[in-house]
Design an enzyme around this catalytic site. Structure first.
Site, mmCIF file in Angstrom:
data_model
loop_
_atom_site.group_PDB
_atom_site.id
_atom_site.type_symbol
_atom_site.label_atom_id
_atom_site.label_comp_id
_atom_site.label_asym_id
_atom_site.label_seq_id
_atom_site.Cartn_x
_atom_site.Cartn_y
_atom_site.Cartn_z
ATOM 1 C CG HIS A 177 -27.551 21.702 23.595
ATOM 2 N ND1 HIS A 177 -28.591 20.813 23.761
ATOM 3 C CD2 HIS A 177 -27.313 21.746 22.262
ATOM 4 C CE1 HIS A 177 -28.983 20.356 22.583
ATOM 5 N NE2 HIS A 177 -28.213 20.898 21.662
ATOM 6 C CE LYS A 183 -20.316 19.891 17.249
ATOM 7 N NZ LYS A 183 -21.587 20.230 16.565
ATOM 8 N NE ARG A 201 -23.204 17.354 20.423
ATOM 9 C CZ ARG A 201 -23.057 17.696 21.708
ATOM 10 N NH1 ARG A 201 -22.720 16.761 22.591
ATOM 11 N NH2 ARG A 201 -23.239 18.940 22.098
ATOM 12 N NE ARG A 220 -27.425 17.298 20.080
ATOM 13 C CZ ARG A 220 -27.067 17.264 21.354
ATOM 14 N NH1 ARG A 220 -27.384 16.203 22.085
ATOM 15 N NH2 ARG A 220 -26.414 18.264 21.898
#
Length: 326
Positions: A304, A221, A196, A281
């Site tokens: 993810h 994140k 990211r 990404r």
């Protein structure tokens, strides 16, 4: 039985005492309201579902929003964006009592906000309000008699994710168009690792092991640290950029990276239409699958957390799939 006493002109004081429950008292201006409240509370106690409303009735929504902002948000990576959302929620719900906040009010807020911002922004705002109310209930001991009203509201339908891939030729044009070695290195890292924007901006040399081809990300994140493998192209780009013993790898902040990328895509430079930095990404995730990595391997690299999100970032070309099935 509840006790109702008239105190002065237009004051009806109710007291309910029942074994196993704290004494409940409340004052009303109308006797009919006093009787109605007493009936409800006594019935809930009889059925064993009573939850004290005292603190929820005494606490404003803005009080818990502000407390969440000062006590919880500083520990989160989303602090800055959530602070803006807290401000929006305070403007809408701040002067309500917690006990009076209901799903109808939140649904009305949802519908009004959808006229101003996109569905994903509204989802973020409602989810944040839900986290605040859950924290107030579970951690701060402020019971919500009717449960979490945010969980009784239908969320907006998520917008269809972007499926823009940045082709190899487009990337080559961008790298050629920019005069910034830093941006060239950043773009290469983004498309080779799937990191990211904020993760790239936070890279420090101490966390990079070029010998073993890895970059450690202690803050992400999702608040789950991970170590990202570096391809030979990524290692080559970092070496060309200039390895240092410590400190930040890049001077550019996350937002500045996007701005520099967009400038490189302008018509008088690379002339790339419709590309955003975040599309790198998507491109990186799709390439990892095209190289033959499985779902768990790709998720370990990209960070993810769910298969659904991983699918939103994966855009495999039909022509490539056709070659595989023969």
């Amino acid at each position: 039985m509840p006790t109702i006493r008239k105190k002065g002109e237009g004051q009806y004081h109710v007291q309910i005492r029942k074994r196993g429950y704290p004494t409940q008292t409340k004052t009303f201006t109308k006797e009919v309201d006093a009787k109605r409240w007493a009936t409800i509370i006594e019935s809930e106690m009889e059925r064993g579902v009573f939850v004290s409303r005292t603190e929820a009735e005494a606490t404003l929504v803005k009080d818990v929003l502000q407390r969440f902002a000062s006590e919880v948000l500083p520990t989160k990576r989303s602090e800055q964006s959530d602070k803006s959302r807290i401000k929006t929620l305070i403007e809408e719900f701040g002067n309500y009592r917690l006990a009076s906040l209901n799903s109808t009010q939140i649904a009305k807020f949802r519908d009004q906000r959808l006229k101003v911002v996109g569905p994903q922004s509204v989802i973020h705002e409602i989810n944040l309000l839900n986290r605040v109310l859950k924290t107030a209930s579970m951690d701060w001991g402020i019971a919500l008699p009717g449960g979490l009203p945010t969980e009784q509201v239908r969320k907006p339908i998520k917008p269809r994710g972007r499926d823009r891939r940045v082709a190899e030729l487009e990337i080559a044009k961008i790298l050629e168009a920019t005069e910034s070695l830093e941006l060239r290195t950043i773009v290469t890292l983004a498309v080779e690792t799937g990191m990211r924007r904020n993760e790239i901006a936070s890279l420090v040399w101490d966390e990079i092991d070029l010998k073993n081809q890895t970059a450690h990300l202690p803050k992400t994140k999702t608040d789950v640290p991970r170590t990202v493998p570096l391809s030979r192209a990524a290692v080559k780009a970092l070496n060309a950029f200039g390895v240092k013993e410590d400190g930040r790898v890049f001077a550019l902040q996350a937002e500045s990276m996007s701005q520099a990328f967009e400038r490189a895509c302008e018509p008088h430079r690379a002339n790339i239409v419709g590309a955003r930095f975040h599309d790198l990404r998507h491109e990186a995730t799709s390439r990892l699958f095209e190289k033959g990595l499985n779902v768990m391997e790709v998720a370990a690299i990209t960070g993810h957390k769910t298969l659904d999100m991983l699918k939103r970032y994966t855009h495999l070309r039909a022509e490539d799939l056709a070659k595989k099935i023969g």
